[in-house]
Motif scaffolding. Sequence first.
Motif, short mmCIF file in Angstrom:
data_model
loop_
_atom_site.label_atom_id
_atom_site.label_comp_id
_atom_site.label_asym_id
_atom_site.label_seq_id
_atom_site.Cartn_x
_atom_site.Cartn_y
_atom_site.Cartn_z
N ILE A 1 155.31 98.88 -14.03
CA ILE A 1 155.62 97.45 -13.99
C ILE A 1 154.41 96.63 -14.43
O ILE A 1 154.54 95.64 -15.15
N TYR A 2 153.21 97.05 -14.01
CA TYR A 2 152.01 96.33 -14.41
C TYR A 2 151.76 96.46 -15.91
O TYR A 2 151.26 95.51 -16.54
N GLN A 3 152.10 97.58 -16.48
CA GLN A 3 151.96 97.74 -17.92
C GLN A 3 152.80 96.70 -18.66
O GLN A 3 152.41 96.23 -19.73
N GLY A 4 153.93 96.34 -18.07
CA GLY A 4 154.76 95.30 -18.65
C GLY A 4 154.05 93.96 -18.65
O GLY A 4 154.23 93.15 -19.56
N PHE A 5 153.25 93.71 -17.63
CA PHE A 5 152.47 92.47 -17.55
C PHE A 5 151.49 92.35 -18.70
O PHE A 5 151.19 91.27 -19.20
N GLN A 6 150.99 93.49 -19.17
CA GLN A 6 149.97 93.49 -20.21
C GLN A 6 150.56 93.30 -21.60
O GLN A 6 149.81 93.13 -22.56
N VAL A 7 151.89 93.36 -21.72
CA VAL A 7 152.53 93.14 -23.01
C VAL A 7 152.43 91.66 -23.35
O VAL A 7 152.70 90.79 -22.52
N GLY A 8 152.08 91.36 -24.59
CA GLY A 8 151.81 89.98 -24.99
C GLY A 8 152.94 89.01 -24.70
O GLY A 8 152.72 87.90 -24.23
N THR A 9 154.20 89.40 -24.93
CA THR A 9 155.31 88.48 -24.73
C THR A 9 155.52 88.15 -23.26
O THR A 9 156.04 87.09 -22.93
N PHE A 10 155.09 89.04 -22.39
CA PHE A 10 155.27 88.77 -20.96
C PHE A 10 154.36 87.65 -20.50
O PHE A 10 154.74 86.83 -19.66
N ILE A 11 153.14 87.61 -21.04
CA ILE A 11 152.14 86.64 -20.59
C ILE A 11 152.68 85.21 -20.66
O ILE A 11 152.41 84.39 -19.79
N THR A 12 153.47 84.92 -21.69
CA THR A 12 153.96 83.56 -21.86
C THR A 12 155.21 83.27 -21.04
O THR A 12 155.67 82.12 -21.00
N SER A 13 155.76 84.30 -20.37
CA SER A 13 157.01 84.10 -19.66
C SER A 13 156.83 83.77 -18.18
O SER A 13 157.79 83.44 -17.50
N VAL A 14 155.61 83.89 -17.66
CA VAL A 14 155.36 83.55 -16.26
C VAL A 14 154.69 82.19 -16.19
O VAL A 14 154.16 81.68 -17.17
N SER A 15 154.69 81.62 -14.99
CA SER A 15 154.07 80.31 -14.82
C SER A 15 152.56 80.40 -15.02
O SER A 15 151.96 81.47 -14.88
N LYS A 16 151.96 79.26 -15.32
CA LYS A 16 150.51 79.21 -15.53
C LYS A 16 149.76 79.66 -14.28
O LYS A 16 148.77 80.40 -14.36
N GLU A 17 150.25 79.24 -13.12
CA GLU A 17 149.60 79.60 -11.85
C GLU A 17 149.61 81.11 -11.65
O GLU A 17 148.60 81.72 -11.28
N THR A 18 150.78 81.74 -11.88
CA THR A 18 150.89 83.18 -11.72
C THR A 18 150.03 83.90 -12.73
O THR A 18 149.33 84.87 -12.40
N ARG A 19 150.04 83.44 -13.96
CA ARG A 19 149.25 84.06 -15.02
C ARG A 19 147.76 84.01 -14.67
O ARG A 19 147.05 85.01 -14.83
#
Length: 204
Positions: free
Chosen positions: A148-166
């Motif tokens: 699941i964390y590897q998914g966080f590292q995918v570039g498209t994921f970064i823009t899909s979460v809120s700024k605070e979470t990111r």
Amino acid sequence: RSARPALMKSSGAARRPVQECVTDVQSRSGTEKMANDTPRTKEKEVRTAEIEQAARKVFLSRGFQAATIQEIAEQAGIAKGTVYLYYESKDDLYTALLLPNLEFLSEKLSALLGEVEREKLESGGELLDAIGDMLIELQARDPEMVLIYQGFQVGTFITSVSKETRERLNGFARRNFQAFRAILEKGIELGLLRQKADAHVGHR
């Protein structure tokens, strides 16, 4: 000279020691608190565990972007509104899943850095083995969350979460990276690793 008057008249019943009385009051208070708080606390722990387990399955099968709170609620067998009693958003739930492992890795890196700084390791091979063991332990501890964390590292994921979470997740990732870099730099300084190894670790 007259005798000193008694400070306290004795009652018919024997007096209990003060500490015994205090202990008894604390014991009764603690029992009452447990009776009042434990069921509610236990219910929250059970419910959040159910929700997070359901979220794991949905995030793994659907990915963060496609997953919805409705799907997670259905997987957990609860109403959608129940999820929001414990988590403000999908971002909040996702972060709750990631943070324990990020904190675990942070603690391990900090401990390893301490060993290197105290010169507990005798060779570069021993240092590399320690790093490998740490990563294997992380994988074995929670293999699902590594995926699941590897998914966080995918570039498209970064823009899909809120700024605070990111920013919160990136903060952990940054601290862990800095600790890892410090381990390598200290290893080079002590002669455990060659300077060439540093070329693979860029600045962020």
